[in-house]
Design an enzyme around this catalytic site. Structure first.
Site, PDB file in Angstrom:
ATOM      1  N   SER A  19     -62.154 -36.612  46.159  1.00 19.91           N
ATOM      2  CA  SER A  19     -61.263 -35.835  47.018  1.00 19.91           C
ATOM      3  C   SER A  19     -61.782 -34.420  47.244  1.00 19.91           C
ATOM      4  O   SER A  19     -62.627 -33.914  46.503  1.00 19.91           O
ATOM      5  CB  SER A  19     -59.871 -35.762  46.388  1.00 19.91           C
ATOM      6  OG  SER A  19     -59.900 -34.938  45.225  1.00 19.91           O
ATOM      7  N   LYS A  46     -69.131 -41.035  34.408  1.00 24.78           N
ATOM      8  CA  LYS A  46     -67.690 -41.093  34.183  1.00 24.78           C
ATOM      9  C   LYS A  46     -67.086 -41.847  35.356  1.00 24.78           C
ATOM     10  O   LYS A  46     -66.868 -41.287  36.437  1.00 24.78           O
ATOM     11  CB  LYS A  46     -67.049 -39.700  34.080  1.00 24.78           C
ATOM     12  CG  LYS A  46     -65.607 -39.774  33.546  1.00 24.78           C
ATOM     13  CD  LYS A  46     -64.758 -38.577  33.915  1.00 24.78           C
ATOM     14  CE  LYS A  46     -64.125 -38.736  35.268  1.00 24.78           C
ATOM     15  NZ  LYS A  46     -63.110 -39.828  35.360  1.00 24.78           N
ATOM     16  N   GLU A  68     -60.978 -43.399  36.052  1.00 25.19           N
ATOM     17  CA  GLU A  68     -60.120 -44.008  35.032  1.00 25.19           C
ATOM     18  C   GLU A  68     -59.278 -45.137  35.596  1.00 25.19           C
ATOM     19  O   GLU A  68     -58.682 -45.915  34.842  1.00 25.19           O
ATOM     20  CB  GLU A  68     -59.223 -42.943  34.398  1.00 25.19           C
ATOM     21  CG  GLU A  68     -58.256 -42.241  35.342  1.00 25.19           C
ATOM     22  CD  GLU A  68     -58.860 -41.078  36.108  1.00 25.19           C
ATOM     23  OE1 GLU A  68     -58.096 -40.291  36.688  1.00 25.19           O
ATOM     24  OE2 GLU A  68     -60.107 -40.955  36.135  1.00 25.19           O
ATOM     25  N   ARG A  69     -59.236 -45.272  36.927  1.00 30.10           N
ATOM     26  CA  ARG A  69     -58.473 -46.356  37.551  1.00 30.10           C
ATOM     27  C   ARG A  69     -59.284 -47.638  37.684  1.00 30.10           C
ATOM     28  O   ARG A  69     -58.715 -48.712  37.864  1.00 30.10           O
ATOM     29  CB  ARG A  69     -57.998 -45.923  38.941  1.00 30.10           C
ATOM     30  CG  ARG A  69     -57.078 -44.712  38.949  1.00 30.10           C
ATOM     31  CD  ARG A  69     -56.792 -44.273  40.364  1.00 30.10           C
ATOM     32  NE  ARG A  69     -55.884 -43.135  40.428  1.00 30.10           N
ATOM     33  CZ  ARG A  69     -55.498 -42.563  41.560  1.00 30.10           C
ATOM     34  NH1 ARG A  69     -55.943 -43.025  42.718  1.00 30.10           N
ATOM     35  NH2 ARG A  69     -54.676 -41.539  41.547  1.00 30.10           N
ATOM     36  N   PHE A  95     -62.287 -43.947  42.765  1.00 24.60           N
ATOM     37  CA  PHE A  95     -61.708 -45.275  42.564  1.00 24.60           C
ATOM     38  C   PHE A  95     -62.040 -46.255  43.677  1.00 24.60           C
ATOM     39  O   PHE A  95     -61.909 -47.463  43.499  1.00 24.60           O
ATOM     40  CB  PHE A  95     -60.177 -45.179  42.431  1.00 24.60           C
ATOM     41  CG  PHE A  95     -59.466 -44.930  43.744  1.00 24.60           C
ATOM     42  CD1 PHE A  95     -59.157 -45.985  44.601  1.00 24.60           C
ATOM     43  CD2 PHE A  95     -59.112 -43.646  44.125  1.00 24.60           C
ATOM     44  CE1 PHE A  95     -58.517 -45.753  45.814  1.00 24.60           C
ATOM     45  CE2 PHE A  95     -58.477 -43.407  45.332  1.00 24.60           C
ATOM     46  CZ  PHE A  95     -58.176 -44.461  46.184  1.00 24.60           C
ATOM     47  N   GLU A 102     -56.358 -36.064  55.461  1.00 24.92           N
ATOM     48  CA  GLU A 102     -56.912 -37.398  55.252  1.00 24.92           C
ATOM     49  C   GLU A 102     -55.823 -38.283  54.648  1.00 24.92           C
ATOM     50  O   GLU A 102     -55.318 -38.001  53.560  1.00 24.92           O
ATOM     51  CB  GLU A 102     -58.123 -37.336  54.313  1.00 24.92           C
ATOM     52  CG  GLU A 102     -58.796 -38.674  54.126  1.00 24.92           C
ATOM     53  CD  GLU A 102     -60.008 -38.601  53.206  1.00 24.92           C
ATOM     54  OE1 GLU A 102     -60.909 -39.437  53.354  1.00 24.92           O
ATOM     55  OE2 GLU A 102     -60.035 -37.706  52.330  1.00 24.92           O
ATOM     56  N   CYS A 108     -64.150 -43.543  52.411  1.00 26.44           N
ATOM     57  CA  CYS A 108     -64.437 -42.195  52.914  1.00 26.44           C
ATOM     58  C   CYS A 108     -65.011 -42.250  54.318  1.00 26.44           C
ATOM     59  O   CYS A 108     -65.027 -41.242  55.028  1.00 26.44           O
ATOM     60  CB  CYS A 108     -65.391 -41.463  51.976  1.00 26.44           C
ATOM     61  SG  CYS A 108     -66.998 -42.243  51.814  1.00 26.44           S
TER      62      CYS A 108
END
Length: 521
Positions: free
Chosen positions: A249, A196, A199-200, A172, A404, A304
């Site tokens: 993640s 893909k 979805e956010r 995201f 994190e 990141c």
């Protein structure tokens, strides 16, 4: 309809008609060059992080819909892989031009769905655009190797070929940049690609598909599906898909690497990080503090490569109060509001997790010298806002250090020597990025040589390489053999065929006639 010809709300509405259903805001799929409604009964609400109002509903694509995307990609690969490399290059030339001309509209969508400031959103697009620009040099990047006369009358050469259908699973935090790390490299090498998006934040990917169509990319070369866990499993398990790229993640990255790997796929997986900045007392104080604040709190810490951990060496710890004051002055607001420095985090759940990790630090003995957890933003009281937060007196066994945080939180540690700083960083399991701030070349050289981290900055807080290099996070931050973009990206998306051929000189036909007296030898 070219995005560049549309402005403001008119553009946004026109785009919505392209990839969403206007009456009921639902995001479409992109299959075989067309924006297609899903027939699913399961939907995910996408909220504006600044208001928590629903922006659109994202489908969890059905099994049949995902299968149709794979079939489209499989069919397109037969012709796309045989398309001239110059033809594939031309698509990238056109795409980079279209992205550059529509950067502002892409940024507006990113800010709406993800929350980051407009300036930061444009940077998101730009760093992805740079990968597309580098793909324009594919005619050099995809060259093979040749050794003539490896033996008498024998030559050996190798060339690189595409793999087939590939897939990318995106996070995201960079709605444009990460998809642009994936599908341009894949398709320029002759593969087809299934993306893909998170979805956010699917909007930027859908806008890029509209631009890809305009650039003349054939139907089926790139397809877009939506969903969550089931979509990930589908990508990992489908036998037609040959390679999977993932950014996200730790938990998801390890899962995808192992599951897709078990199914014989190539996988590159960029995962979590705990990026340290080492501050030497001889550093340029003003520049260093400004860079620390920007790298720690920019994008609300949801990078990141965010500099989430500061290690002050020796007397540099005296600078912490000045750093706190710089952080305190940063403006927290909705990303589209002019002058905003820090926007909201992605969701209420993320905000809660960030706040809990800060509280865990306090309970374990850290000092909370700047607390942004209770910040209220006028006109956006329901937003997912966390202001810049700084914890000092942190030790390496605290949860706020070992995990994190992925929010606008900077944890500060102190050591006496650069050797201690190097040891601390090398003992941390992550290896995405690190930086040292110093005016001493010998200190910088020692740090660069001894640190075990994949990407190192010297007076550069976020050392993300440009695409002629590769994104080289290491250790616990990466799983795979080839990194994203650059030469390693091309290697990931290609396979090598080596040919050894023997043509005897004596078998040459149509040689010059021999007129000398035959000697029978």
């Amino acid at each position: 309809m070219a995005l560049v010809r549309l402005l403001g709300v008119e553009c946004r509405n026109a785009l919505q008609r392209s990839y969403s259903t206007a009456s009921v805001p639902t995001t479409k799929m992109f299959i075989d060059g067309k924006f297609v409604d899903s027939k699913t009964t399961e939907w995910i609400d996408l909220h504006d992080p600044a208001t928590n109002k629903v922006v659109t509903r994202v489908p969890k694509c059905t099994q049949d819909e995902m299968e149709s995307a794979v079939e489209s990609s499989k069919k397109a690969f037969k012709t796309w892989s045989q398309t001239s490399i110059l033809g594939r290059q031309q698509v990238m030339f056109k795409l980079q031009h279209l992205i550059r001309n529509n950067m502002s509209e892409l940024a507006k969508n990113i800010t709406k769905e993800q929350g980051k400031t407009l300036v930061d959103a444009e940077g998101d697009v730009l760093r992805g655009l740079q990968v597309v620009e580098h793909c324009c040099s594919i005619t050099s990047l995809q060259m093979g190797e040749t050794v003539p006369n490896i033996a008498k009358d024998m030559d050996t050469y190798s060339y690189t070929l595409p793999l087939g259908v590939t897939a990318g699973i995106c996070p995201f935090n960079f709605p444009a940049m990460i998809p642009l790390w994936m599908f341009p490299v894949a398709i320029t090498c002759g593969n087809t690609s299934i993306i893909k998006p998170s979805e956010r934040v699917p909007g930027a990917t859908m806008m890029l598909m509209e631009l890809l169509n305009e650039a003349g990319c054939p139907p089926g070369v790139v397809n877009v599906i939506h969903g969550a866990h089931d979509a990930v499993n589908f990508i990992c398990d489908n036998p037609t898909i040959k390679a999977v790229s993932f950014v996200g993640s730790d938990q998801a990255g390890k899962y995808i690497y192992e599951r897709a790997g078990r199914n014989g796929k190539r996988v590159q997986s960029n995962m979590g990080a705990k990026n340290h900045g080492v501050i030497m007392a001889d550093a340029n104080k003003e520049n260093t503090l400004n860079q620390l604040a920007g790298a720690a709190f920019g994008a609300a810490g949801q990078r990141c490569m965010a500099l989430s951990t500061a290690v002050f060496v020796g007397e540099a710890k005296q600078w912490i109060p000045d750093l706190v004051e710089r952080a305190r002055k940063l403006k927290v607001n909705a990303g589209h509001v002019p002058g905003t420095d820090v926007g909201p985090v992605i969701s209420p759940q993320s905000k809660q997790r960030i706040n809990e990790l800060v509280e865990s630090g306090v309970k374990e003995g850290a000092k909370l010298v700047l607390d942004g957890r209770s910040i209220k933003v006028e006109n956006f009281e329901n937003g997912n806002f966390v202001g810049p937060t700084i914890l000092t007196d942190v030790s390496t066994n605290m949860k706020c250090y070992t995990e994190e945080i992925f929010g606008p939180v900077l944890v500060c540690l102190t050591v006496d020597t650069v050797d201690e700083a190097v040891e601390m960083i090398n003992n941390n399991p992550y290896g995405n990025g690190t930086a040292i701030f110093t005016t001493n070349g010998a200190t910088a050289r020692k740090f660069v040589n001894e640190i075990d981290v994949g990407q190192v900055g010297v007076n550069v807080p976020i050392p993300v390489p440009l695409p002629m290099f590769s994104f080289t996070g290491s250790r616990g931050s990466f799983m795979g053999d080839c990194h994203f973009y650059g030469k390693q990206g091309v290697k990931f998306y290609t396979q090598t065929k080596t040919v050894t051929q023997l043509w005897r000189e004596g078998d040459v036909s149509h040689t010059k006639a021999a007129v000398a007296m035959p000697t029978m030898k």
